[in-house]
Design an enzyme around this catalytic site. Structure first.
Site, PDB file in Angstrom:
ATOM      1  N   TRP A 105       0.432  -1.506   0.170  1.00 22.74           N
ATOM      2  CA  TRP A 105      -0.054  -0.166   0.180  1.00 22.74           C
ATOM      3  C   TRP A 105       1.081   0.912   0.470  1.00 22.74           C
ATOM      4  CZ3 TRP A 105      -3.819  -1.335  -1.601  1.00 22.74           C
ATOM      5  CH2 TRP A 105      -4.459  -2.126  -1.666  1.00 22.74           C
ATOM      6  N   ASP A 174      -1.713   6.830   6.325  1.00 26.07           N
ATOM      7  CA  ASP A 174      -2.492   5.648   6.018  1.00 26.07           C
ATOM      8  C   ASP A 174      -2.815   4.793   7.546  1.00 26.07           C
ATOM      9  OD1 ASP A 174      -4.330   4.017   4.876  1.00 26.07           O
ATOM     10  OD2 ASP A 174      -2.811   3.225   3.312  1.00 26.07           O
ATOM     11  N   LYS A 198     -12.836  -1.585   6.776  1.00 31.03           N
ATOM     12  CA  LYS A 198     -11.820  -2.794   8.116  1.00 31.03           C
ATOM     13  C   LYS A 198     -12.133  -2.631   9.083  1.00 31.03           C
ATOM     14  CE  LYS A 198      -8.557  -1.781   4.464  1.00 31.03           C
ATOM     15  NZ  LYS A 198      -8.631  -3.173   3.970  1.00 31.03           N
TER      16      LYS A 198
HETATM   17  N1  PMP Z   1      -4.266   1.662   2.254  1.00 32.85           N
HETATM   18  C1  PMP Z   1      -4.145  -0.347   3.508  1.00 32.85           C
HETATM   19  C2  PMP Z   1      -3.984  -0.122   3.753  1.00 32.85           C
HETATM   20  C3  PMP Z   1      -5.123  -0.636   2.903  1.00 32.85           C
HETATM   21  O1  PMP Z   1      -5.341  -1.743   3.312  1.00 32.85           O
HETATM   22  C4  PMP Z   1      -5.588  -0.370   1.526  1.00 32.85           C
HETATM   23  C5  PMP Z   1      -7.141  -1.396   0.592  1.00 32.85           C
HETATM   24  N2  PMP Z   1      -6.897  -2.867   1.477  1.00 32.85           N
HETATM   25  C6  PMP Z   1      -5.987   0.734   1.214  1.00 32.85           C
HETATM   26  C7  PMP Z   1      -4.813   1.334   0.851  1.00 32.85           C
HETATM   27  C8  PMP Z   1      -6.992   0.997  -0.269  1.00 32.85           C
HETATM   28  O2  PMP Z   1      -8.444   1.318  -0.124  1.00 32.85           O
HETATM   29  P1  PMP Z   1      -9.340   1.156  -0.564  1.00 32.85           P
HETATM   30  O3  PMP Z   1      -9.110   0.501  -1.601  1.00 32.85           O
HETATM   31  O4  PMP Z   1     -10.916   1.556  -0.211  1.00 32.85           O
HETATM   32  O5  PMP Z   1      -8.279   2.548  -1.786  1.00 32.85           O
END
Ligand code: PMP
Length: 367
Positions: A105, A174, A198
């Site tokens: 990520w 994040d 989550k």
């Molecule tokens: N950051 C993290 C730590 C994630 O786990 C995720 C999705 N699993 C995201 C960003 C991306 O999120 P989204 O699918 O809502 O764009």
């Protein structure tokens, strides 16, 4: 008789049962007003109350200081991969930003930021995402607009248990997959964002907490819906917000508060995750977690079964048997394989214990 299902999914993930019951109860008629939240104007006084109380709860749970704005936006965590540089990379003339890349990520976030400025990955490149490069190896850029990191890498199971020292630079994090799972000193951050699906709700809404003095520096090409100044001035109502997702988040925040707040969530997360790590560590290599013990995640536990690199046939059996026992969504992310158990706030101690006991049994049978 239907077996009870235990959802170990990485997100969208389990919601507290009481939240689902309440949403069900209120679905047709919210608070006696005769319509559903799904049908309500985002500019109505009833929805305004939902927004206000959700924000108040969040402020209270994380002790968010008054000089921080809270926004409820669309576009997901990925939307913020773009919004962060679009809004903040222009804070300093050089238009450069420092990134820690500790998994999928943060890697995606850094790649997106490259579209808008210069990105420096501050540490030596890693061969695999199984540890956090020691801070003595970081070389931060003077004049960088911010330092970015992902507090919990959902795919790789790498979690920060410390707040990076930026030597005065703006810190951005994040926290999508460990948000509200422990207290956080918000005042150390310029910006925190988290997708709700989550730990704090369902998909559709992303929380952005940003220090006020950092607002107003968006690049001129920044799309208006991602512009923090526009969204902050309009209390996240520049355009139609994800109303129902915000409502569900409010219910989850209420549930967190009634269950002891973020301190209690932290205690429980340690208890739940230790149950699983203890089995892994005492399995003589039958179960293996590749992540450095210093940064093993409380939220997402990736592990292999059978041998260190995973015996795929045994792992298949592990997943099948788990599924027969009602334990679902344990398959590891497609990029890493193996197993991943996600133990977000809504997963109970009993449910984690059920997984631990199944792992013990499976180990016994295969030894
Ligand atoms: N950051 C993290 C730590 C994630 O786990 C995720 C999705 N699993 C995201 C960003 C991306 O999120 P989204 O699918 O809502 O764009």
């Amino acid at each position: 008789e239907k077996k009870q299902t235990i959802n170990f999914g990485a997100g969208p993930a389990k919601l507290p049962q009481s939240v689902l019951f309440q949403a069900q109860k209120e679905l047709m008629d919210y608070n006696g007003i005769g319509i559903s939240v799904l049908e309500m104007s985002h500019r109505s006084s009833d929805f305004n109350k939902i927004m206000k109380s959700t924000e108040t709860l969040l402020r209270e749970l994380l002790s968010i200081p008054d000089n921080y704005k809270i926004m409820f936006l669309q576009g997901g965590g990925s939307g913020q991969f773009s919004a962060v540089p679009l809004n903040l990379i222009g804070l300093k003339q050089d238009r450069c930003a420092d990134y820690l890349v500790t998994g999928t990520w943060s890697s995606k976030a850094a790649k997106e930021a490259e579209k808008y400025g210069k990105v420096n990955v501050v540490h030596p490149k890693q061969d695999s995402y199984t540890s956090i490069p020691t801070s003595s190896s970081w070389s931060l850029t003077s004049g960088a607009s911010y330092l970015y990191y992902c507090c919990n890498e959902t795919v790789h199971g790498v979690e920060f248990n410390f707040i990076p020292d930026t030597h005065g630079a703006v810190l951005v994090s994040d926290m999508s997959s460990n948000f509200l799972s422990r207290p956080v000193d918000v005042s150390k951050f310029g910006l925190i964002f988290a997708g709700a699906q989550k730990n704090v709700g369902c998909a559709g809404v992303t929380v952005v907490i940003v220090r006020e003095d950092l607002i107003g520096y968006a690049l001129k090409d920044c799309p208006v819906v991602l512009d923090y100044q526009v969204q902050a001035e309009n209390n996240s109502l520049y355009n139609t917000p994800p109303c129902f997702s915000i409502y569900i988040m409010g219910l989850v925040l209420d549930w967190i508060k009634n269950n002891g707040g973020v301190d209690a969530m932290e205690t429980l997360s340690k208890k739940k995750s230790s149950m699983i790590y203890d089995i892994i560590n005492s399995s003589n290599g039958f179960y293996t977690c590749p992540v450095d013990v210093l940064c093993q995640s409380r939220m997402n536990i990736p592990f292999r079964v059978g041998k260190a690199e995973g015996d795929e046939a045994v792992e298949k059996k592990f997943l099948e048997r788990a599924s027969n026992l009602g334990m679902i969504s344990l398959k590891g992310h497609r990029s890493v394989g193996g197993i991943r158990a996600s133990l977000y706030n809504a997963v109970t101690v009993e449910e984690a214990a059920a997984l631990a006991s199944y792992m013990k049994e499976f180990l016994k049978e295969h030894q």
